[in-house]
Design an enzyme around this catalytic site. Structure first.
Site, PDB file in Angstrom:
ATOM      1  N   ALA A 190      -2.230   0.363  16.128  1.00  0.00           N
ATOM      2  CA  ALA A 190      -1.467   1.409  15.422  1.00  0.00           C
ATOM      3  C   ALA A 190      -1.402   1.561  14.169  1.00  0.00           C
ATOM      4  CB  ALA A 190      -0.360   2.063  16.340  1.00  0.00           C
ATOM      5  N   ASP A 244      -9.870   2.417   1.976  1.00  0.00           N
ATOM      6  CA  ASP A 244     -10.257   1.693   3.758  1.00  0.00           C
ATOM      7  C   ASP A 244     -10.997   2.632   4.357  1.00  0.00           C
ATOM      8  OD1 ASP A 244      -8.938  -0.834   2.823  1.00  0.00           O
ATOM      9  OD2 ASP A 244      -7.046  -0.018   3.368  1.00  0.00           O
ATOM     10  N   ARG A 252      -0.741  -1.495  22.487  1.00  0.00           N
ATOM     11  CA  ARG A 252       0.064  -1.990  22.927  1.00  0.00           C
ATOM     12  C   ARG A 252       1.242  -2.048  23.062  1.00  0.00           C
ATOM     13  NH1 ARG A 252       1.792  -7.809  20.913  1.00  0.00           N
ATOM     14  NH2 ARG A 252       2.363  -7.137  19.099  1.00  0.00           N
ATOM     15  N   LYS A 287       0.644  -1.164  -0.362  1.00  0.00           N
ATOM     16  CA  LYS A 287       0.513  -0.199  -0.293  1.00  0.00           C
ATOM     17  C   LYS A 287       0.928   1.296  -0.023  1.00  0.00           C
ATOM     18  CE  LYS A 287      -4.463  -2.194   2.060  1.00  0.00           C
ATOM     19  NZ  LYS A 287      -5.231  -1.497   3.070  1.00  0.00           N
ATOM     20  N   TYR A 311     -12.508  -8.730  10.114  1.00  0.00           N
ATOM     21  CA  TYR A 311     -14.214  -9.749  10.068  1.00  0.00           C
ATOM     22  C   TYR A 311     -13.966 -11.139   9.852  1.00  0.00           C
ATOM     23  CZ  TYR A 311     -10.799  -9.888   4.825  1.00  0.00           C
ATOM     24  OH  TYR A 311      -9.955  -9.953   4.129  1.00  0.00           O
ATOM     25  N   GLY A 340      -1.842  -0.910   9.812  1.00  0.00           N
ATOM     26  CA  GLY A 340      -1.678  -0.044   8.595  1.00  0.00           C
ATOM     27  C   GLY A 340      -3.883   0.518   8.699  1.00  0.00           C
TER      28      GLY A 340
HETATM   29  P1  NAP Z   1      -0.839  -4.457  11.253  1.00  0.00           P
HETATM   30  O1  NAP Z   1      -0.347  -2.874  11.028  1.00  0.00           O
HETATM   31  O2  NAP Z   1       0.468  -5.124  11.508  1.00  0.00           O
HETATM   32  O3  NAP Z   1      -0.757  -4.198  13.330  1.00  0.00           O
HETATM   33  C1  NAP Z   1      -1.810  -4.872  13.802  1.00  0.00           C
HETATM   34  C2  NAP Z   1      -1.674  -3.499  15.595  1.00  0.00           C
HETATM   35  O4  NAP Z   1      -2.601  -4.908  16.269  1.00  0.00           O
HETATM   36  C3  NAP Z   1      -1.154  -3.152  15.664  1.00  0.00           C
HETATM   37  O5  NAP Z   1      -1.205  -2.142  16.634  1.00  0.00           O
HETATM   38  C4  NAP Z   1      -0.368  -4.240  16.873  1.00  0.00           C
HETATM   39  O6  NAP Z   1       0.668  -3.851  17.959  1.00  0.00           O
HETATM   40  C5  NAP Z   1      -1.638  -5.145  17.742  1.00  0.00           C
HETATM   41  N1  NAP Z   1      -1.509  -6.258  17.542  1.00  0.00           N
HETATM   42  C6  NAP Z   1      -0.745  -7.242  17.218  1.00  0.00           C
HETATM   43  N2  NAP Z   1      -1.068  -8.119  18.146  1.00  0.00           N
HETATM   44  C7  NAP Z   1      -1.253  -7.914  18.867  1.00  0.00           C
HETATM   45  C8  NAP Z   1      -2.092  -8.447  20.963  1.00  0.00           C
HETATM   46  N3  NAP Z   1      -1.402  -9.627  20.585  1.00  0.00           N
HETATM   47  N4  NAP Z   1      -1.963  -7.823  21.949  1.00  0.00           N
HETATM   48  C9  NAP Z   1      -2.265  -6.198  21.392  1.00  0.00           C
HETATM   49  N5  NAP Z   1      -1.815  -6.031  20.603  1.00  0.00           N
HETATM   50  C10 NAP Z   1      -1.275  -6.499  19.428  1.00  0.00           C
HETATM   51  O7  NAP Z   1      -2.144  -4.612  10.585  1.00  0.00           O
HETATM   52  P2  NAP Z   1      -3.271  -4.166   9.879  1.00  0.00           P
HETATM   53  O8  NAP Z   1      -2.896  -4.190   8.934  1.00  0.00           O
HETATM   54  O9  NAP Z   1      -3.665  -2.930  10.772  1.00  0.00           O
HETATM   55  O10 NAP Z   1      -4.872  -5.213  10.642  1.00  0.00           O
HETATM   56  C11 NAP Z   1      -5.281  -5.178  11.550  1.00  0.00           C
HETATM   57  C12 NAP Z   1      -6.061  -6.443  11.149  1.00  0.00           C
HETATM   58  O11 NAP Z   1      -7.121  -5.629  10.636  1.00  0.00           O
HETATM   59  C13 NAP Z   1      -6.165  -7.245  10.411  1.00  0.00           C
HETATM   60  O12 NAP Z   1      -5.336  -8.380  11.282  1.00  0.00           O
HETATM   61  C14 NAP Z   1      -7.770  -7.746   9.997  1.00  0.00           C
HETATM   62  O13 NAP Z   1      -8.305  -8.796  10.942  1.00  0.00           O
HETATM   63  C15 NAP Z   1      -8.043  -6.375   9.713  1.00  0.00           C
HETATM   64  N6  NAP Z   1      -8.487  -6.102   8.623  1.00  0.00           N
HETATM   65  C16 NAP Z   1      -9.699  -5.954   8.339  1.00  0.00           C
HETATM   66  C17 NAP Z   1      -9.864  -5.153   7.228  1.00  0.00           C
HETATM   67  C18 NAP Z   1     -11.685  -4.506   6.236  1.00  0.00           C
HETATM   68  O14 NAP Z   1     -11.200  -4.379   5.358  1.00  0.00           O
HETATM   69  N7  NAP Z   1     -12.279  -5.250   7.483  1.00  0.00           N
HETATM   70  C19 NAP Z   1      -8.892  -5.083   5.788  1.00  0.00           C
HETATM   71  C20 NAP Z   1      -6.871  -5.066   6.586  1.00  0.00           C
HETATM   72  C21 NAP Z   1      -7.447  -5.292   7.725  1.00  0.00           C
HETATM   73  P3  NAP Z   1       1.308  -3.456  17.739  1.00  0.00           P
HETATM   74  O15 NAP Z   1       2.461  -1.805  18.418  1.00  0.00           O
HETATM   75  O16 NAP Z   1       1.565  -3.587  19.510  1.00  0.00           O
HETATM   76  O17 NAP Z   1       2.461  -4.149  17.702  1.00  0.00           O
END
Ligand code: NAP
Length: 518
Positions: A376, A347, A399, A306, A462, A378
């Site tokens: 915090a 998004d 976290r 992205k 989801y 993407g």
């Molecule tokens: P990302 O950039 O990897 O960020 C993950 C976030 O989750 C970080 O803030 C991380 O905290 C936190 N995290 C991960 N494991 C954790 C734990 N065990 N305890 C506490 N915090 C934890 O991922 P992303 O791209 O933002 O995606 C996040 C989620 O959004 C995906 O898993 C997916 O299910 C969902 N998503 C939904 C859509 C939709 O259209 N509905 C689209 C894309 C993604 P740290 O900073 O401390 O590592």
């Protein structure tokens, strides 16, 4: 016509015959009979198998592939040419012989004689490069033509990277396709198998199913017909797709192709597996956008590309929508007829639409609402950008506090550690962490005690649709929103960017919910 050719192999005649019938039933337009997998193969058995295949009334290609070109067993030249000559006599419409073999005089003579006696049969001269692209694909093609000008030329190589596909597509385009088969093997080569029809190739291969594929990356025939809408493809088909790594389990091809089908739009949406760095990303987008004959309409972009997508458009000095710029990521690239690529982010629109629809509010009504965003990464970036844009009071809980602070600084909101959430009283909680996502479905980012009936709780996860957090929020009497809703609405927003029209939301919703809830 580009034949959708089912490549069939089997260890005995009975198994082969069953598969020929299945191929016909499933809509194959031609059969490739892969004789090299057959036990006890000799000219007589080969003739019997071809006779069985002809009962389907489909055009039949007889192939006895050499092991160093992907086949199962080796034969001496005399035996091999006797087998192929017998197939010609038995009525195969096409016979495939490797260029390496046909270049040998002792092989050429019997095949030439058999073809002369059966002028309805055509020779496919083939070359397969199993480890990567050919050293010089054009030279290989010219060598084939110089040996047998009436040949259908087949050049198949492994794409080590999606960008390896372009040289094959170029050759197919330049030659006009008619008597050409050019395909790339492997997952990275998928687009060549589908776009063969757009470029007017002689055929593409499909498999009955994953288990019986005769080459790496062959697409099952049902997927080719139902998902990629083989019967609708033609030279005018516009090409869209998802760039990411991985892309194998994405719902996007199913939902976009279903929406195209519903709206009778001549377009196809493919998964583009793109490994590697920003440079390879740029080469791919350039490669697609700068070949007008590929009719590229646009791309969805997912992890890890992205930010590469945004940098690509910025680097070209083209249009980037304001929120994509402030989020620092583009998940949508629109390719204009002139090859100009513009960047968008849908998004945040997906998240904001899902939130306001469930709350029965216009976006500006979120002004000054207290919203807790957990995470915090993407997704949190896109959600925070959307919320700040409408004037919500956002606190980011994460976290890793440092990451929350950095994000909060950028968007001028507050940051706190996860534990601080229990003392807060937000009216909206949005989980943007991966907690609760399959397979760790028992996890939740929010303690039950924090949840209350006046709240709106939105989980961007989801899969599953009903997460642990949403279950608990429902029990507390809160309004709940599933990440599926965000996914559906960002896809709808993306469709609008691509097509400039409104998709049938019911179709998109049905495809996504069917996939997620079985
Ligand atoms: P990302 O950039 O990897 O960020 C993950 C976030 O989750 C970080 O803030 C991380 O905290 C936190 N995290 C991960 N494991 C954790 C734990 N065990 N305890 C506490 N915090 C934890 O991922 P992303 O791209 O933002 O995606 C996040 C989620 O959004 C995906 O898993 C997916 O299910 C969902 N998503 C939904 C859509 C939709 O259209 N509905 C689209 C894309 C993604 P740290 O900073 O401390 O590592």
């Amino acid at each position: 016509m580009t034949y959708l050719t089912l490549s069939v192999s089997g260890s005995d005649i009975e198994q082969l015959s069953q598969r020929f019938r299945a191929a016909k039933t499933r809509g194959a337009e031609a059969l490739e009979v892969r004789l090299d997998g057959l036990a006890g193969l000799g000219p007589d058995r080969a003739g019997q198998v071809i006779a069985q295949a002809r009962k389907t009334k489909l055009p039949v290609i007889a192939t006895c592939r050499e092991p160093n070109e992907g086949g199962a067993q080796s034969f001496g030249i005399a035996e091999k040419t006797a087998i192929l000559a017998e197939c010609i006599k038995a009525g195969a419409e096409f016979v495939d012989c490797e260029l390496k073999i046909f270049s040998k005089k002792e092989a050429q003579r019997p095949i030439r004689e058999a073809l002369k006696a059966h002028p309805d049969c055509r020779l496919i001269l083939s070359a397969h490069q199993m480890k990567g692209p050919f050293e010089d694909i054009n030279l290989k093609y010219e060598t084939m033509l110089s040996l047998w000008p009436m040949a259908i030329c087949k050049l198949v190589y492994t794409a080590r990277h999606i960008n390896d596909c372009f040289e094959g597509l170029d050759l197919l385009h330049r030659s006009g396709g008619k008597d050409m088969i050019v395909l790339s093997m492997g997952q990275a080569g998928l687009m060549t198998r589908v776009l063969a029809k757009k470029l007017g190739a002689f055929l593409t291969f499909a498999a009955l199913d994953q288990d019986t594929a005769t080459a790496a990356g062959q697409i099952p025939i049902d997927v080719m017909k139902d998902l990629f809408r083989w019967d609708r493809l033609d030279g005018q088909t516009e090409v869209f797709g998802l760039i990411g790594n991985p892309v194998g389990h994405s719902l996007s091809p199913a939902l976009f192709n279903a929406a195209f089908e519903k709206d009778a739009i001549n377009a196809v949406y493919l998964p583009f597996l793109l490994e590697g760095d920003p440079e390879q990303f740029c080469d791919f987008v350039d490669g697609m956008a700068e070949r007008p004959w590929l009719s590229t309409g646009g791309f969805s972009v997912t992890i890890p590309h992205k930010t590469h997508a945004l940098d690509y458009v910025n680097g070209k000095g083209e249009f980037v929508d304001a929120l994509a710029a402030s989020i620092g990521a583009a998940n949508t690239l629109k390719v204009g007829f002139n090859g100009i690529v513009c960047g968008y982010n849908t998004d945040y629109a997906g998240a904001m639409d899902a939130l306001t629809a469930a709350m029965g509010l216009e976006p500006h009504a979120l002004h000054e609402r207290q919203v807790a965003v957990i995470g915090a990464g993407g997704v949190a970036r896109a959600v925070v950008a959307g919320l700040v844009d409408v004037g919500a009071h956002v606190t980011i809980y994460n976290r890793t506090l440092k990451k929350a602070r950095l994000l909060a600084e950028e968007f001028r909101c507050k940051a706190a550690g996860l534990e601080a959430l229990s003392a807060a009283e937000p009216s909206v909680i949005i989980n943007c962490t991966s907690l609760g996502m399959y397979p760790e479905v028992d996890a939740s980012s929010v303690a039950k005690e924090v949840l209350g009936p006046e709240m709106t709780v939105f989980d961007t996860v989801y899969n599953p649709v009903r997460t642990q957090l949403l279950e608990a929020a429902e029990q507390a009497g809160a309004t709940t929103i599933s990440g599926a809703e965000m996914f559906i609405r960002q896809a709808i927003a993306q469709y609008r960017v691509f097509m400039g029209t409104e998709p049938d939301a019911k179709v998109i919703r049905r495809v996504v919910m069917n996939a997620l809830t079985g």
